[in-house]
Design a protein around this motif. Structure first.
Motif, mmCIF file in Angstrom:
data_model
loop_
_atom_site.group_PDB
_atom_site.id
_atom_site.type_symbol
_atom_site.label_atom_id
_atom_site.label_comp_id
_atom_site.label_asym_id
_atom_site.label_seq_id
_atom_site.Cartn_x
_atom_site.Cartn_y
_atom_site.Cartn_z
ATOM 1 N N HIS A 122 86.115 37.733 58.097
ATOM 2 C CA HIS A 122 86.032 39.113 57.712
ATOM 3 C C HIS A 122 86.365 39.299 56.336
ATOM 4 O O HIS A 122 86.958 38.365 55.826
ATOM 5 C CB HIS A 122 86.669 39.914 58.602
ATOM 6 C CG HIS A 122 86.234 40.280 60.037
ATOM 7 N ND1 HIS A 122 85.320 41.035 60.495
ATOM 8 C CD2 HIS A 122 86.584 39.426 61.038
ATOM 9 C CE1 HIS A 122 85.190 40.992 61.772
ATOM 10 N NE2 HIS A 122 85.910 40.043 62.121
ATOM 11 N N VAL A 123 86.237 40.336 55.728
ATOM 12 C CA VAL A 123 86.956 40.672 54.474
ATOM 13 C C VAL A 123 87.748 41.716 54.551
ATOM 14 O O VAL A 123 87.215 42.924 55.071
ATOM 15 C CB VAL A 123 85.812 40.917 53.506
ATOM 16 C CG1 VAL A 123 86.559 41.473 51.814
ATOM 17 C CG2 VAL A 123 84.728 39.716 53.080
ATOM 18 N N TYR A 124 89.065 41.527 53.966
ATOM 19 C CA TYR A 124 90.053 42.529 54.118
ATOM 20 C C TYR A 124 90.519 43.070 52.657
ATOM 21 O O TYR A 124 90.340 42.089 51.798
ATOM 22 C CB TYR A 124 91.393 42.137 54.681
ATOM 23 C CG TYR A 124 91.328 41.926 56.227
ATOM 24 C CD1 TYR A 124 92.119 42.846 57.201
ATOM 25 C CD2 TYR A 124 90.626 40.954 57.145
ATOM 26 C CE1 TYR A 124 91.856 42.905 58.537
ATOM 27 C CE2 TYR A 124 90.275 41.032 58.273
ATOM 28 C CZ TYR A 124 91.005 41.917 59.157
ATOM 29 O OH TYR A 124 91.010 41.692 60.326
ATOM 30 N N TYR A 125 90.794 44.029 52.276
ATOM 31 C CA TYR A 125 91.418 44.653 51.197
ATOM 32 C C TYR A 125 92.841 44.878 51.184
ATOM 33 O O TYR A 125 93.339 45.550 52.266
ATOM 34 C CB TYR A 125 90.502 45.560 50.422
ATOM 35 C CG TYR A 125 90.412 47.044 51.290
ATOM 36 C CD1 TYR A 125 91.217 47.888 50.631
ATOM 37 C CD2 TYR A 125 89.549 47.297 52.198
ATOM 38 C CE1 TYR A 125 91.196 49.214 51.223
ATOM 39 C CE2 TYR A 125 89.409 48.382 52.805
ATOM 40 C CZ TYR A 125 90.261 49.482 52.464
ATOM 41 O OH TYR A 125 90.218 50.665 53.009
ATOM 42 N N VAL B 198 93.674 45.792 55.311
ATOM 43 C CA VAL B 198 92.712 46.665 55.947
ATOM 44 C C VAL B 198 91.284 46.291 55.807
ATOM 45 O O VAL B 198 91.102 45.721 54.728
ATOM 46 C CB VAL B 198 92.792 48.062 55.762
ATOM 47 C CG1 VAL B 198 94.376 48.525 56.460
ATOM 48 C CG2 VAL B 198 92.733 48.539 54.406
ATOM 49 N N ARG B 199 90.439 46.516 56.746
ATOM 50 C CA ARG B 199 88.724 46.321 56.477
ATOM 51 C C ARG B 199 88.048 47.264 56.686
ATOM 52 O O ARG B 199 86.758 47.487 56.857
ATOM 53 C CB ARG B 199 88.444 45.094 57.270
ATOM 54 C CG ARG B 199 88.675 45.358 58.615
ATOM 55 C CD ARG B 199 88.257 43.916 59.375
ATOM 56 N NE ARG B 199 88.010 44.187 61.052
ATOM 57 C CZ ARG B 199 87.853 43.310 61.841
ATOM 58 N NH1 ARG B 199 87.676 42.117 61.396
ATOM 59 N NH2 ARG B 199 87.482 43.471 62.972
ATOM 60 N N ASP B 200 88.619 48.645 56.622
ATOM 61 C CA ASP B 200 87.992 49.775 56.741
ATOM 62 C C ASP B 200 86.870 49.950 55.799
ATOM 63 O O ASP B 200 87.268 49.843 54.572
ATOM 64 C CB ASP B 200 88.856 51.119 56.683
ATOM 65 C CG ASP B 200 89.869 51.076 57.806
ATOM 66 O OD1 ASP B 200 89.536 50.372 58.771
ATOM 67 O OD2 ASP B 200 90.577 51.807 57.606
ATOM 68 N N GLY B 201 85.886 50.403 56.137
ATOM 69 C CA GLY B 201 84.567 50.472 54.988
ATOM 70 C C GLY B 201 83.930 49.540 54.283
ATOM 71 O O GLY B 201 83.016 49.116 53.706
ATOM 72 N N ALA C 262 90.277 39.705 50.069
ATOM 73 C CA ALA C 262 90.287 38.068 50.604
ATOM 74 C C ALA C 262 89.543 37.901 51.753
ATOM 75 O O ALA C 262 89.547 39.107 52.548
ATOM 76 C CB ALA C 262 91.741 37.948 50.769
ATOM 77 N N ALA C 263 89.024 36.858 52.057
ATOM 78 C CA ALA C 263 88.249 36.716 53.125
ATOM 79 C C ALA C 263 89.112 35.780 54.147
ATOM 80 O O ALA C 263 89.995 35.129 53.902
ATOM 81 C CB ALA C 263 87.085 35.496 52.912
#
Length: 665
Positions: free
Chosen positions: A525-528, A535-538, A560-561
């Motif tokens: 996943h990719v988080y920001y 979070v990874r919303d959107g 970040a992955a």
């Protein structure tokens, strides 16, 4: 021997090549007799030793006589040192001996003549006349000019020996319609002598022309510049004038000619527009390639051979509605000889429109994409608001960037077509003709744009901006930063943390970003970082490999992955599970396509449910597997309350599992 090779009495179609034919007292090769036709002699040494350097003369090298026809002597024979006082290199003897072609040989140092036509042999074809041989000391090219007695003759040029015979073949040229010829050759020097033969269309070759010494030539680099208003060029002169309406474009054509005798680079410079006038220059009459920046700057260059011309176009526009005149001065100067200069003048007179246009209505969409045409309608209006049904030209301008087209032709006061703008943002389009104007505002979004790893300075990173993502010019930078916080529970970071910033920082539609991975990830996943947490919303992951991950987002921020830890790779939910309230799901991640089974076991160790999956299908495929469970045993009974153990098994080995609490309500 008396004769080396003898072809008599009807010998035809023989090929004599690659021989040393020397030391014969009379003829090296004797071709004679009616019907002795169409023989070829090539690549032989005739009168020399086998090396081609020493002397081993014949009486006559090649003798053609007694009505022999259509024989070809050449190419690449060396015919030299032959001693006969009445013969020489090649002799064609007799009125019936015609159409004998002597071509591209090295003929020299023969006692009499290199080529002799006796008793009307080869119809006594007249030798060409060399009128000059001039070497350009700058380019090293020698231009040889002459005449011949028949149109269509082929003249062969040779470097001559001391006797005026053609020792070294240099090239050939066809005689033009005025019986003249000219050829330029690089490998001769001042003081060399040149000679030539002429062969008519029936293949009768002449003897050698009188040789001429190559002399040093003088160069001239003249410039001739003309201007006119007719595309045909019929009115070219030193000064052109044209009267047009204030809403029209004054179009002039110019012609630059190399008036010298050497190749020349001619630099064209001209006045720029200013005030209410614009001046544009183009390198052809069609106006397809604009060169205004060069002409009004350091100049635009044409490289032309002597006598060759090039033509271009000048457009003068006026943005007022009063009677006005604009004179434009254009200069052509030789780059090689700056003293060679010519100047022309283009004078445009602009006459006010009657009846005048009061204003323009501009109908355009509210939004557009940069560089993509959008339909626009422009209507010329009178003061009372009715359409001013006139023809003519109006100019289009934009407050920033470029607009296409820059001018339009009105038909009965109306124009409809596509307009394109280059700069993003809120752009104002202005239509102007004389004192009349009109405008419209268009919000221009970006065209498709890509920022590569090289642009960003991050190996493996790529950012793609789709058309319409932003309404201002996009700038981007990326840098590696320290992680602001540990990853969410059950996950690990599998890339560097990249802080991507830019202007704008948010987008109207998703953009696509690729970042490199530092290790392969399971369940990637990719988080920001939103300033307080990961979070990874959107964020939507599009694809991934062991070395990179690609995702979409609508904003710039630190990214970040992350991938699931081994303990987080097999899950069941909801947990606790009420089988009377709906289905549950087994979720697990596989590193490869492989046969897989799920076991559900009660606390006594009995298997109450099992399901197996083939490699590649949901349940046995690489990546995410999501299996629905209806809460029933293998015999169709609803699970009872209690704790159950589940295991995901491959090749008899559990790769993960957990416990499920079943509570029925």
């Amino acid at each position: 021997d008396t004769t080396g090779i003898y072809l008599p009495n009807g010998a035809k179609f023989n090929k004599i090549g690659g021989n040393v034919i020397s030391g014969n007292t009379q003829y090296g090769i004797d071709i004679n007799g009616s019907g002795t036709n169409s023989n070829e002699v090539f690549r032989n040494y005739i009168g020399t030793t086998a090396s081609g350097e020493g002397k081993l003369p014949n009486g006559t090298g090649v003798y053609i006589s007694t009505s022999s026809k259509f024989n070809k002597i050449g190419p690449s024979n060396v015919i030299a040192h032959n001693e006969s006082a009445t013969g020489g290199g090649v002799v064609v003897d007799g009125s019936g001996s015609i159409s004998n072609w002597i071509t591209q040989n090295s003929i020299y140092d023969n006692y009499s003549r290199g080529i002799s036509l006796t008793n009307d042999g080869n119809n006594n074809k007249t030798s060409p006349t060399i009128t000059s041989a001039t070497r350009n000391p700058v380019t090293g090219v020698t231009t040889i000019v002459g005449t011949s007695d028949a149109v269509g003759d082929v003249v062969e040029i040779f470097k001559a020996d001391e006797k005026g015979q053609g020792k070294t073949y240099l090239g050939s040229v066809e005689v033009d319609g005025s019986k003249q010829w000219s050829i330029s050759i690089a490998n001769v020097l001042e003081g060399d002598k040149v000679t030539a033969t002429s062969t008519d269309t029936n293949y009768n070759t002449s003897s050698f022309a009188a040789s001429v010494e190559v002399v040093r030539g003088s160069q001239s680099y003249g410039v001739d510049l003309k201007v006119g208003t007719l595309e045909s060029g019929a009115d070219y002169t030193n000064a052109g004038s044209l009267a047009v309406a204030t809403n029209e474009v004054a179009v002039f054509y110019y012609k630059v000619t190399n008036a010298g005798n050497e190749n020349n680079t001619i630099v064209i410079t001209g006045e720029a527009g200013g005030g209410d006038f614009s001046v544009k220059y183009f390198d052809s009459k069609s106006g397809s390639n604009e060169i205004t920046g060069q002409v009004t700057g350091s100049g635009y260059s044409y490289t032309l051979a002597p006598g060759v011309s090039a033509e271009g176009r000048v457009e003068i526009r006026y943005f007022g509605n009063n009677l006005a005149t604009k004179e434009v001065t254009i200069t052509g100067k030789s780059q090689i000889d700056p003293n060679q200069v010519d100047t022309i003048y283009a004078t445009a007179t602009f006459v006010p429109l009657t009846p005048p246009i009061d204003h323009f209505d501009v109908v355009a969409p509210s939004t557009a994409i940069a560089g993509v045409g959008f339909s626009t309608t422009i209507i010329a209006k009178k003061q009372d608001g009715t359409t001013c049904e006139v023809g003519g030209t109006a100019n289009l301008l934009v407050d920033q960037g470029l607009i296409t087209p820059e001018s339009i032709n009105l038909t009965a006061g109306v124009w409809t077509g596509n307009v394109a703008l280059s700069a993003v943002g809120r752009r104002t389009i202005t239509v102007r003709s004389g004192a009349a104007s009109g405008s419209a505002v268009v919000l221009v979004a970006n065209a498709t744009k890509e920022f590569t790893a090289e642009n960003l300075g991050v190996p493996g990173m790529n950012i793609e901006m789709p058309a319409g993502a932003a309404t201002q010019e996009v700038t981007v930078s990326a840098a590696e930063i320290s992680s602001p916080e540990d990853p969410p529970a059950g996950f690990k970071i599998g890339s560097k943390v990249y802080n991507i910033v830019g202007s704008p920082s948010t987008f109207l539609i998703p953009i696509t970003i690729t970042i490199p991975l530092t290790e392969p990830l399971s369940d990637p996943h990719v988080y920001y970082w939103n300033g307080t947490s990961w979070v990874r919303d959107g964020i939507v992951v599009i694809s991934y490999t062991d070395t990179s991950i690609t995702f979409t987002t609508t904003h710039f921020t630190p990214f970040a992955a992350m991938g699931a830890l081994p303990s987080n790779l097999v899950r069941f939910g909801p947990n606790p599970f009420n089988p009377n309230g709906g289905s549950g799901r087994f979720w697990y991640w596989l590193d490869e396509d492989k046969g897989t089974s799920i076991y559900l076991i009660d606390l006594s160790g009995a298997i109450v449910w099992k399901k197996s999956f083939s490699a590649g299908e949901n349940g046995g495929r690489k990546g995410e597997n999501n299996i629905e469970f209806d809460g029933k045993t293998a015999w169709g009974d609803v699970l009872g309350d209690g704790v159950y153990v589940y295991k995901v098994v491959q090749d008899g080995r559990s790769i993960g599992g957990g416990k499920i609490a079943v509570i029925k309500r």
